[in-house]
Motif scaffolding. Structure first.
Motif, mmCIF file in Angstrom:
data_model
loop_
_atom_site.group_PDB
_atom_site.id
_atom_site.type_symbol
_atom_site.label_atom_id
_atom_site.label_comp_id
_atom_site.label_asym_id
_atom_site.label_seq_id
_atom_site.Cartn_x
_atom_site.Cartn_y
_atom_site.Cartn_z
ATOM 1 N N ALA A 179 0.830 -1.204 0.000
ATOM 2 C CA ALA A 179 0.000 0.000 0.000
ATOM 3 C C ALA A 179 0.867 1.258 0.000
ATOM 4 O O ALA A 179 0.558 2.241 -0.687
ATOM 5 C CB ALA A 179 -0.921 -0.007 1.214
ATOM 6 N N ALA A 180 1.956 1.223 0.765
ATOM 7 C CA ALA A 180 2.869 2.368 0.787
ATOM 8 C C ALA A 180 3.443 2.615 -0.602
ATOM 9 O O ALA A 180 3.535 3.764 -1.060
ATOM 10 C CB ALA A 180 3.985 2.114 1.796
ATOM 11 N N LEU A 181 3.830 1.545 -1.285
ATOM 12 C CA LEU A 181 4.366 1.695 -2.634
ATOM 13 C C LEU A 181 3.341 2.324 -3.570
ATOM 14 O O LEU A 181 3.670 3.235 -4.349
ATOM 15 C CB LEU A 181 4.834 0.345 -3.180
ATOM 16 C CG LEU A 181 5.505 0.393 -4.558
ATOM 17 C CD1 LEU A 181 6.650 -0.610 -4.635
ATOM 18 C CD2 LEU A 181 4.527 0.118 -5.690
ATOM 19 N N LEU A 182 2.096 1.861 -3.518
ATOM 20 C CA LEU A 182 1.064 2.412 -4.403
ATOM 21 C C LEU A 182 0.881 3.905 -4.176
ATOM 22 O O LEU A 182 0.769 4.682 -5.134
ATOM 23 C CB LEU A 182 -0.257 1.673 -4.190
ATOM 24 C CG LEU A 182 -0.338 0.245 -4.719
ATOM 25 C CD1 LEU A 182 -1.646 -0.404 -4.275
ATOM 26 C CD2 LEU A 182 -0.235 0.214 -6.243
ATOM 27 N N LYS A 183 0.837 4.313 -2.918
ATOM 28 C CA LYS A 183 0.662 5.736 -2.619
ATOM 29 C C LYS A 183 1.858 6.551 -3.108
ATOM 30 O O LYS A 183 1.703 7.638 -3.670
ATOM 31 C CB LYS A 183 0.482 5.935 -1.119
ATOM 32 C CG LYS A 183 -0.827 5.411 -0.586
ATOM 33 C CD LYS A 183 -1.022 5.779 0.859
ATOM 34 C CE LYS A 183 -1.082 7.272 1.004
ATOM 35 N NZ LYS A 183 -2.006 7.727 2.029
ATOM 36 N N VAL A 184 3.058 6.014 -2.901
ATOM 37 C CA VAL A 184 4.262 6.765 -3.248
ATOM 38 C C VAL A 184 4.422 6.904 -4.757
ATOM 39 O O VAL A 184 4.718 7.996 -5.256
ATOM 40 C CB VAL A 184 5.500 6.096 -2.620
ATOM 41 C CG1 VAL A 184 6.770 6.658 -3.219
ATOM 42 C CG2 VAL A 184 5.499 6.302 -1.116
ATOM 43 N N VAL A 185 4.240 5.812 -5.489
ATOM 44 C CA VAL A 185 4.444 5.917 -6.943
ATOM 45 C C VAL A 185 3.370 6.796 -7.576
ATOM 46 O O VAL A 185 3.617 7.445 -8.600
ATOM 47 C CB VAL A 185 4.497 4.526 -7.623
ATOM 48 C CG1 VAL A 185 5.741 3.777 -7.175
ATOM 49 C CG2 VAL A 185 3.247 3.710 -7.368
ATOM 50 N N ASN A 186 2.203 6.856 -6.972
ATOM 51 C CA ASN A 186 1.169 7.766 -7.460
ATOM 52 C C ASN A 186 1.636 9.218 -7.350
ATOM 53 O O ASN A 186 1.311 10.063 -8.197
ATOM 54 C CB ASN A 186 -0.125 7.573 -6.679
ATOM 55 C CG ASN A 186 -1.350 8.053 -7.421
ATOM 56 O OD1 ASN A 186 -1.493 7.863 -8.619
ATOM 57 N ND2 ASN A 186 -2.266 8.689 -6.700
ATOM 58 N N GLU A 187 2.438 9.512 -6.303
ATOM 59 C CA GLU A 187 3.009 10.846 -6.139
ATOM 60 C C GLU A 187 4.247 11.045 -7.013
ATOM 61 O O GLU A 187 4.392 12.070 -7.679
ATOM 62 C CB GLU A 187 3.379 11.078 -4.674
ATOM 63 C CG GLU A 187 2.204 11.097 -3.725
ATOM 64 C CD GLU A 187 2.645 11.302 -2.287
ATOM 65 O OE1 GLU A 187 3.665 11.996 -2.064
ATOM 66 O OE2 GLU A 187 1.982 10.766 -1.383
ATOM 67 N N LEU A 188 5.141 10.048 -6.980
ATOM 68 C CA LEU A 188 6.395 10.193 -7.716
ATOM 69 C C LEU A 188 6.177 10.420 -9.208
ATOM 70 O O LEU A 188 6.886 11.197 -9.848
ATOM 71 C CB LEU A 188 7.271 8.951 -7.515
ATOM 72 C CG LEU A 188 8.076 8.836 -6.219
ATOM 73 C CD1 LEU A 188 8.832 7.520 -6.192
ATOM 74 C CD2 LEU A 188 9.043 10.000 -6.077
ATOM 75 N N PHE A 189 5.201 9.709 -9.767
ATOM 76 C CA PHE A 189 4.954 9.820 -11.207
ATOM 77 C C PHE A 189 3.799 10.772 -11.526
ATOM 78 O O PHE A 189 3.319 10.809 -12.652
ATOM 79 C CB PHE A 189 4.683 8.429 -11.790
ATOM 80 C CG PHE A 189 5.893 7.540 -11.797
ATOM 81 C CD1 PHE A 189 6.785 7.556 -12.870
ATOM 82 C CD2 PHE A 189 6.177 6.716 -10.727
ATOM 83 C CE1 PHE A 189 7.915 6.745 -12.870
ATOM 84 C CE2 PHE A 189 7.304 5.902 -10.723
ATOM 85 C CZ PHE A 189 8.173 5.917 -11.797
ATOM 86 N N ALA A 190 3.400 11.557 -10.497
ATOM 87 C CA ALA A 190 2.368 12.586 -10.668
ATOM 88 C C ALA A 190 1.129 12.041 -11.362
ATOM 89 O O ALA A 190 0.610 12.620 -12.312
ATOM 90 C CB ALA A 190 2.938 13.773 -11.445
ATOM 91 N N MET A 191 0.667 10.899 -10.896
ATOM 92 C CA MET A 191 -0.527 10.280 -11.465
ATOM 93 C C MET A 191 -1.776 10.788 -10.730
ATOM 94 O O MET A 191 -1.733 10.989 -9.520
ATOM 95 C CB MET A 191 -0.440 8.751 -11.348
ATOM 96 C CG MET A 191 0.548 8.134 -12.315
ATOM 97 S SD MET A 191 0.013 8.362 -14.009
ATOM 98 C CE MET A 191 1.557 8.037 -14.887
ATOM 99 N N PRO A 192 -2.861 10.957 -11.445
ATOM 100 C CA PRO A 192 -4.071 11.500 -10.817
ATOM 101 C C PRO A 192 -5.022 10.436 -10.279
ATOM 102 O O PRO A 192 -6.222 10.665 -10.201
ATOM 103 C CB PRO A 192 -4.723 12.255 -11.985
ATOM 104 C CG PRO A 192 -4.377 11.419 -13.197
ATOM 105 C CD PRO A 192 -3.006 10.835 -12.914
#
Length: 294
Positions: free
Chosen positions: A115-128
């Motif tokens: 879950a932490a990975l999903l939240k972080v990559v959503n931020e890192l790759f600026a996904m909406p």
């Protein structure tokens, strides 16, 4: 909630907090092969630590876990593949995982990491991607993963995707003991299903209102259950021994978490917990104090 401790444009470090199951009913088997569940999940202060970094040289997810070797395919790589498949991003990540929580403990550590990975990559790759969309992806990784995108405490139903928050209690001090038994979820379900073939069990759910009323009551009056506990204690008597010792040291409530094998005890005061911890830490090599998170 998983809290980022440091952040840059291309890297994030954060804690992935574990959980305990204060209550766990295993209900009827579904047509998709999963069981319906009814549980109270609460996040606790013991965590794994992750650092994630974007990599232009990679298209996959490489994981470095110096304290505990992981298989090539794990919850982190699975979460990455699910995210990448949903977003079509062109890139990769490097993950450094400081693994503090044992495998096969029933604390949801692998799910929290995912879950932490999903939240972080959503931020890192600026996904909406919205919270709802991330929850849908989380469920593809594992039944417990959606919880770690939610509030710190709540009633979880379905196969883990239905979450109703409750006001988290923090008025106690906990001790968590892992008795060096790796109990897989698959084994736990197999043992429980075999028992239920010959014994008629109580399959009815308690319901949200009863669960919340019990959760708000004094710890010493709790009658919460974990349906996996009896069969796992029969298979691994050391689990029952840990629970017995926690009660003997003054825990007002003690129970196995999830599908095992970690056992937690809740104490009414810091002094009681500290005294118990001093004794129990001499008996059990993996023994840690914790707080309930709000």
């Amino acid at each position: 909630m998983n809290n980022a401790s440091s952040m840059s444009a291309d890297a994030i470090s954060l804690c992935a907090y574990s959980k305990i199951n204060i209550h766990l009913k295993v209900l009827a088997k579904r047509k998709d092969g999963f069981h319906n569940l009814e549980s109270i999940f609460q996040r606790i202060s013991i965590a794994d630590y992750l650092s994630l970094e974007k990599s232009s040289d990679l298209h996959g997810c490489t994981v470095e876990s110096p304290l505990l070797p992981l298989p090539a395919e794990n919850t982190l790589t699975k979460a990455w593949e699910v995210f990448k498949g949903a977003t079509g991003i062109n890139g990769g990540i490097k993950v450094r995982l400081i693994k503090n929580l044992p495998v096969g403990s029933g604390l949801g550590a692998g799910s929290s990491d995912a879950a932490a990975l999903l939240k972080v990559v959503n931020e890192l790759f600026a996904m909406p991607l919205s919270d709802s969309e991330l929850t849908t992806l989380a469920l593809q990784v594992g039944s417990d993963v959606p919880f770690f995108l939610k509030d710190p405490a709540g009633v979880v139903t379905g196969r883990g995707e239905v979450f109703e928050p409750i006001q988290a209690r923090t008025d106690c001090f906990g001790i968590l003991i892992w008795p060096d038994v790796q109990s897989s979820t698959k084994e736990a379900y197999s043992l429980l299903d075999k028992q239920r073939e010959v014994l008629s069990g109580e399959y009815e759910a308690w319901g949200y209102e009863k669960l919340v009323a019990q959760y708000c009551a004094p710890f010493k009056t709790w009658r919460f259950v974990n349906d996996f506990q009896p069969v796992l204690e029969q298979r691994y008597p050391v689990i029952a021994q840990v629970r017995k010792e926690l009660h003997e040291q003054g825990a007002e409530f003690a129970q196995m978490s999830g599908s095992g094998s970690a056992v937690f005890g809740l104490f009414s005061s810091k002094n009681l917990m500290a005294s118990a911890f001093q004794c129990l830490a001499k008996r059990w090599s993996w023994c840690q104090p914790f707080l309930l998170l709000a």
